[in-house]
Structure formats: C-alpha cells, structure tokens
Motif scaffolding. Sequence first.
Motif, PDB file in Angstrom:
ATOM      1  N   PRO A 125      41.651  40.092  33.409  1.00  0.00           N
ATOM      2  CA  PRO A 125      40.979  41.404  33.375  1.00  0.00           C
ATOM      3  C   PRO A 125      39.662  41.372  34.131  1.00  0.00           C
ATOM      4  CG  PRO A 125      41.781  40.797  31.186  1.00  0.00           C
ATOM      5  CD  PRO A 125      41.963  39.588  32.059  1.00  0.00           C
ATOM      6  N   GLY A 126      39.466  42.360  34.991  1.00  0.00           N
ATOM      7  CA  GLY A 126      38.217  42.441  35.747  1.00  0.00           C
ATOM      8  C   GLY A 126      38.077  41.415  36.843  1.00  0.00           C
ATOM      9  N   ALA A 127      39.199  40.804  37.265  1.00  0.00           N
ATOM     10  CA  ALA A 127      39.123  39.706  38.232  1.00  0.00           C
ATOM     11  C   ALA A 127      38.516  40.130  39.559  1.00  0.00           C
ATOM     12  CB  ALA A 127      40.514  39.120  38.449  1.00  0.00           C
ATOM     13  N   ALA A 128      38.882  41.311  40.042  1.00  0.00           N
ATOM     14  CA  ALA A 128      38.385  41.741  41.353  1.00  0.00           C
ATOM     15  C   ALA A 128      36.874  41.926  41.338  1.00  0.00           C
ATOM     16  CB  ALA A 128      39.083  43.030  41.780  1.00  0.00           C
ATOM     17  N   ALA A 129      36.365  42.596  40.303  1.00  0.00           N
ATOM     18  CA  ALA A 129      34.916  42.817  40.212  1.00  0.00           C
ATOM     19  C   ALA A 129      34.175  41.489  40.049  1.00  0.00           C
ATOM     20  CB  ALA A 129      34.600  43.745  39.037  1.00  0.00           C
ATOM     21  N   ALA A 130      34.740  40.594  39.239  1.00  0.00           N
ATOM     22  CA  ALA A 130      34.110  39.282  39.058  1.00  0.00           C
ATOM     23  C   ALA A 130      34.068  38.519  40.370  1.00  0.00           C
ATOM     24  CB  ALA A 130      34.866  38.478  38.004  1.00  0.00           C
ATOM     25  N   ASP A 131      35.143  38.582  41.128  1.00  0.00           N
ATOM     26  CA  ASP A 131      35.213  37.841  42.385  1.00  0.00           C
ATOM     27  C   ASP A 131      34.270  38.408  43.427  1.00  0.00           C
ATOM     28  OD1 ASP A 131      36.423  35.617  43.627  1.00  0.00           O
ATOM     29  OD2 ASP A 131      37.667  36.934  44.844  1.00  0.00           O
ATOM     30  N   GLU A 132      33.943  39.689  43.297  1.00  0.00           N
ATOM     31  CA  GLU A 132      32.994  40.313  44.220  1.00  0.00           C
ATOM     32  C   GLU A 132      31.545  39.982  43.862  1.00  0.00           C
ATOM     33  OE1 GLU A 132      34.001  44.402  44.034  1.00  0.00           O
ATOM     34  OE2 GLU A 132      35.802  44.215  45.285  1.00  0.00           O
ATOM     35  N   GLY A 133      31.360  39.264  42.762  1.00  0.00           N
ATOM     36  CA  GLY A 133      30.016  38.818  42.419  1.00  0.00           C
ATOM     37  C   GLY A 133      29.505  39.243  41.064  1.00  0.00           C
ATOM     38  N   ARG A 134      30.316  40.028  40.308  1.00  0.00           N
ATOM     39  CA  ARG A 134      29.816  40.479  39.013  1.00  0.00           C
ATOM     40  C   ARG A 134      29.683  39.336  38.017  1.00  0.00           C
ATOM     41  NH1 ARG A 134      33.283  44.508  35.400  1.00  0.00           N
ATOM     42  NH2 ARG A 134      34.359  42.563  34.926  1.00  0.00           N
ATOM     43  N   ALA A 135      30.565  38.329  38.114  1.00  0.00           N
ATOM     44  CA  ALA A 135      30.540  37.259  37.119  1.00  0.00           C
ATOM     45  C   ALA A 135      30.816  35.914  37.776  1.00  0.00           C
ATOM     46  CB  ALA A 135      31.561  37.529  36.012  1.00  0.00           C
ATOM     47  N   LYS A 136      30.251  34.873  37.192  1.00  0.00           N
ATOM     48  CA  LYS A 136      30.480  33.493  37.627  1.00  0.00           C
ATOM     49  C   LYS A 136      30.677  32.627  36.392  1.00  0.00           C
ATOM     50  CE  LYS A 136      26.941  34.034  41.261  1.00  0.00           C
ATOM     51  NZ  LYS A 136      26.228  35.171  40.621  1.00  0.00           N
ATOM     52  N   VAL A 137      31.560  31.650  36.512  1.00  0.00           N
ATOM     53  CA  VAL A 137      31.655  30.611  35.492  1.00  0.00           C
ATOM     54  C   VAL A 137      30.699  29.488  35.885  1.00  0.00           C
ATOM     55  CG1 VAL A 137      33.155  28.896  34.404  1.00  0.00           C
ATOM     56  CG2 VAL A 137      34.028  31.188  34.873  1.00  0.00           C
ATOM     57  N   LEU A 138      29.909  29.044  34.927  1.00  0.00           N
ATOM     58  CA  LEU A 138      28.886  28.033  35.163  1.00  0.00           C
ATOM     59  C   LEU A 138      29.286  26.708  34.526  1.00  0.00           C
ATOM     60  CD1 LEU A 138      25.778  30.189  34.155  1.00  0.00           C
ATOM     61  CD2 LEU A 138      26.750  29.943  36.451  1.00  0.00           C
ATOM     62  N   ARG A 139      28.775  25.638  35.081  1.00  0.00           N
ATOM     63  CA  ARG A 139      28.945  24.335  34.439  1.00  0.00           C
ATOM     64  C   ARG A 139      27.615  23.590  34.496  1.00  0.00           C
ATOM     65  NH1 ARG A 139      31.308  23.239  39.603  1.00  0.00           N
ATOM     66  NH2 ARG A 139      30.364  21.425  40.611  1.00  0.00           N
ATOM     67  N   SER A 140      27.461  22.658  33.575  1.00  0.00           N
ATOM     68  CA  SER A 140      26.254  21.856  33.515  1.00  0.00           C
ATOM     69  C   SER A 140      26.312  20.752  34.557  1.00  0.00           C
ATOM     70  CB  SER A 140      26.112  21.236  32.129  1.00  0.00           C
ATOM     71  OG  SER A 140      27.213  20.371  31.861  1.00  0.00           O
TER      72      SER A 140
END
Length: 521
Positions: free
Chosen positions: A411-426
């Motif tokens: 869900p929301g993959a296109a918007a996330a890929d355009e920069g709305r969301a990022k998965v972070l790691r330490s």
Amino acid sequence: MKFIQILEEPIEPGGLVEWMPYVPGGLGSWSHDSRLTSHNHEQHLRSAFEYRLRTRREGGRESWLGLSIEFDEPLSIPAIRSTLMTWIDRHEVLRSHVVIKGDGLQRLSTDVGTVKLKMGRIGWYTQSGPLVEQIAGAFDRATAPLHWPAYMFATVGREDSFTLLFAADHSLVDGYSLIMAQQELVTLYRSARDHTEPDLPTVGSYVDFSAEERRQADQTGADHPAVSTWSSFLRSGRGSLPGFDYRRAGTDGDTDSATAPAAADSVPAETDDSPVPQDSITGVVLDDDAANRFTAVCSQAGGTLTAGVLAAFAIVYHERTGDPEFRCVLPRHTRDHTRWLTALGWFVAVAPFCLDVSDSPTFDQAVTRATAELKRSRQGASLPFLRVAELIGYQGEPHFVISFIDTRYAPGAAAADEGRAKVLRSHSYATDEVFIWINRTPSGMRVSARFPARATAAVGPTVDSTTEVNNLTSAGIDDAADDDTSGAVHAYLGRFTELVRAIGDASTFGVANPPGAQPSN
C-alpha cells in the motif's frame, strides 16, 4: 522505496520532538505472559546480554530498523499523538517485553490503552547534519533490546510540512513490517486529523505467531526436512556457512573460512572503545523500463526476477573467483497467513542457496539452475535456523546474505518510492558480515549493502562510506578487491550492475517493432 542507513541522507531542518512510550507504574504493573519467545528473539536477547557483560556497554545501536515518512502539511500535535498511541494499540509486539531470568525467559505484556507517550521538545535545528546526528544517537540509545521500550518516535516540524520517524530493535520489526507500516501510519494520521475512522484491516499479533512458531520448532526432531537441507549445505562448505571472498582466482584463501564467525565460546573481548561502523552502498541499479526488460529475459529463461538476480550475482562471483559454486544465505518471510500480512514483527527465516557455476553457465542456464535451487532449498526456511543449529550442534550465524523483495504491491508503494517514505537501518559494527538487499520498487531496482569498513592502510582508491551505485562501475576500484572487503563489495556490485544492465539492454521487451519485424521479448 529506499532502504538506507540513517546517516546517508539529510532530513530537512525544523523543530525536533522526541516521543517516548511509557506505562504508568512501569513494568511492575504488567501481566506475566505465558506465550513463548521465538528462537530469533531469544538468541538476540542473549547476545545483547553477553555483549553487556563483555563490554559493560548496552547493545542496541547496531540492530535497529526504522522508518521516515514525509507529510506535506503542518504537524498537528493531537493528531500525531493519537496516531502513535493507536498504532501501539494495534500491534501487540509494541506492548510486550521479554526479560532474561536465570536460564529462562519471562514475557510481560500490557493491555490496549495502557501505553502513553511522553513528548520531549529537543529544539529547533537550522542544519540537517546536527539534526540527523541527534536523531540517530537517540535511536541508538532507545532501542536496546534488554529494555522496554526498545523503540521510539520523533517528529521534525516545519511551517508547512513535517517528518515522522520511528526506530525499533530488530526483535520487534523486520523490513517488510516497515514497508507495510508507512501507509498504515499515513492512514491513521489522516483519520486522527479528520476525526474519522481509519479504513484498515485487523492485524494479528507477532507475540501469538512467535509462540506458535517456537512451540512447533521445539517439538521438531532431526528428521525434519530443513535439517537435511542445512546439513547438506554445510557439508558443501566444509562445515561452515559461506563468507564473502571476492578475490581473483588463484589467490590464497579459503572462501568459507575467510570470514567465518568465531565460535560462541571464543568471541574476543572488546578492546576498542570506538569500533568502526560498516561501510554502506545505496543506489539504483535499473530504472523501471530496464527492470522490466531484465525481468522479461528471466521469464524467457523460465525463472523469476529473484532467480535472475541470484543468477547474475553467481555469474559475477564466478567470473572473478573461479569458485565452482556460489553460496550465500537468503532471508525468507514467514507470513504464511493473511493475519500476519501487515503485522509488526520479526517474520524472517533463512534458507541456504548454492548454485553450480563450475561450467561457467550462460545467464539463461544460471536462471534455470537458480529457479530449481530456490524451490529445493526453500524447505530450509521451514524451521528456524537456530533450531536447526541446535539439532545438529552447529555454532555460527549467516554472514553473507542476499535479500530480494518486491515492494511494488505494498500500500502506498508509488508515493513512498517517489520520496514520501524510507526504511532506515542503524549502523552495524560487524567485522565479518556482508549483507546485500535488492528491492524491486515502482521506479526500478534498488540496491543497498553493508560490509566491513575499508582498512585505513588498504591499497587502492578511496571510496566514501556511502556510494550511489548508479555512479559505480567495477573498473575504478577493481584492483582493491583482493586486499579489502570494502573495495571488493564495491567492485562486486559494480560488476553486477553492469551485467544486469547489459542483459536488460539486450532485450527488446517493450520496444516498438519496426515494420516487418517479428514480435519478440
């Protein structure tokens, strides 16, 4: 959707607020919970406890995962508070904690509605660098697995926008959890802002899942198919899990022993007060059109995109090393029911992967073999590896891992890929681990990797700890590969990128056929 180490990209400056969960009365008010703890979680806790005893430092900074979501509207404090509290209530793993008691474990849980949020205004930042460092440091401190909460939130507010950030110890979440969570949090926030009911599916509890997985695994004996699968894989590696060794054919060294982990009873004491964090690479391997063309070639060869990616990695590895087999470990999700689909938790098992490349196969041949190996070896993930290791008396953990995930249907993959969301790691401080993540997103194919930091005395060109792969080729740093893991990984991913681009470029999939030409893919 990017998967990045937190210090790799700036966050737009603004007012930083940290949101820390708490329960009035502390853990003393929680209920004893008889549900069992997963093998992954128990091993993770015991490793953190041993680290504390050995170093007198708290673990956590090297094992958290997180999420960053951008909102193009002013921050509503009541709405964000409601959002985060509702999210905690939806996912029981955020309201449960496991403590070590002697040789055993005790789970404690607290009810829906009991977790509150403490709001701490940290200050206004005018520069991204100090802001990111503050957030990263807070996440490092807050996610120690031996304490509750082993997670926290932060917001960075501006006049017309804000950023929501979250980090949690790996025992509470996996990467897939966060890919799904970004749209869930957006939905919850909009509903809280608009005073409407969120349209979200019910979710299962990872606490239930881990208890059932542990119960079934502990009842399993050495006759389980996963045991024979892993035993065969270990025998082919002379008793060890594979390590990453990208040295040229003919150089000295044992591929599997070169980076093999120390036995549990021989872990050296920490002597460096400032261990060096691993290096990192992120970037785009293929855009969407090129990824589609590469996928078409894989399909024509009878395989999936996953098989094609692994085939390409195997070919590149064999080209340089001459090794007759390509061996690595693959994460496999364990979300085997719809109720786990959007649940937060550590739903990950691992499977062995071994590809015969002794005859220098063509790409099509390698795809066919990779397809068969994926089917054969997937039973290795049907039992937690830690249980397999217990049954066969093996000590050691995976330390050359390649992960593939397709996020296009989240869900929301296109918007996330355009920069709305990022998965972070330490950061990771491991000295012998090479992890590579390949993600197929709506915009193409992305890569992220972590690996031991470049030795200060290594010969070869200097490479920044964060490198965009789309600007990377194997030629510029290939000479460093025999002497330095960091240079070797850069060269390996550079050559992989060149190969998959060349394979995709050779495909006519999606290209308009000239007059008289026959359709082709």
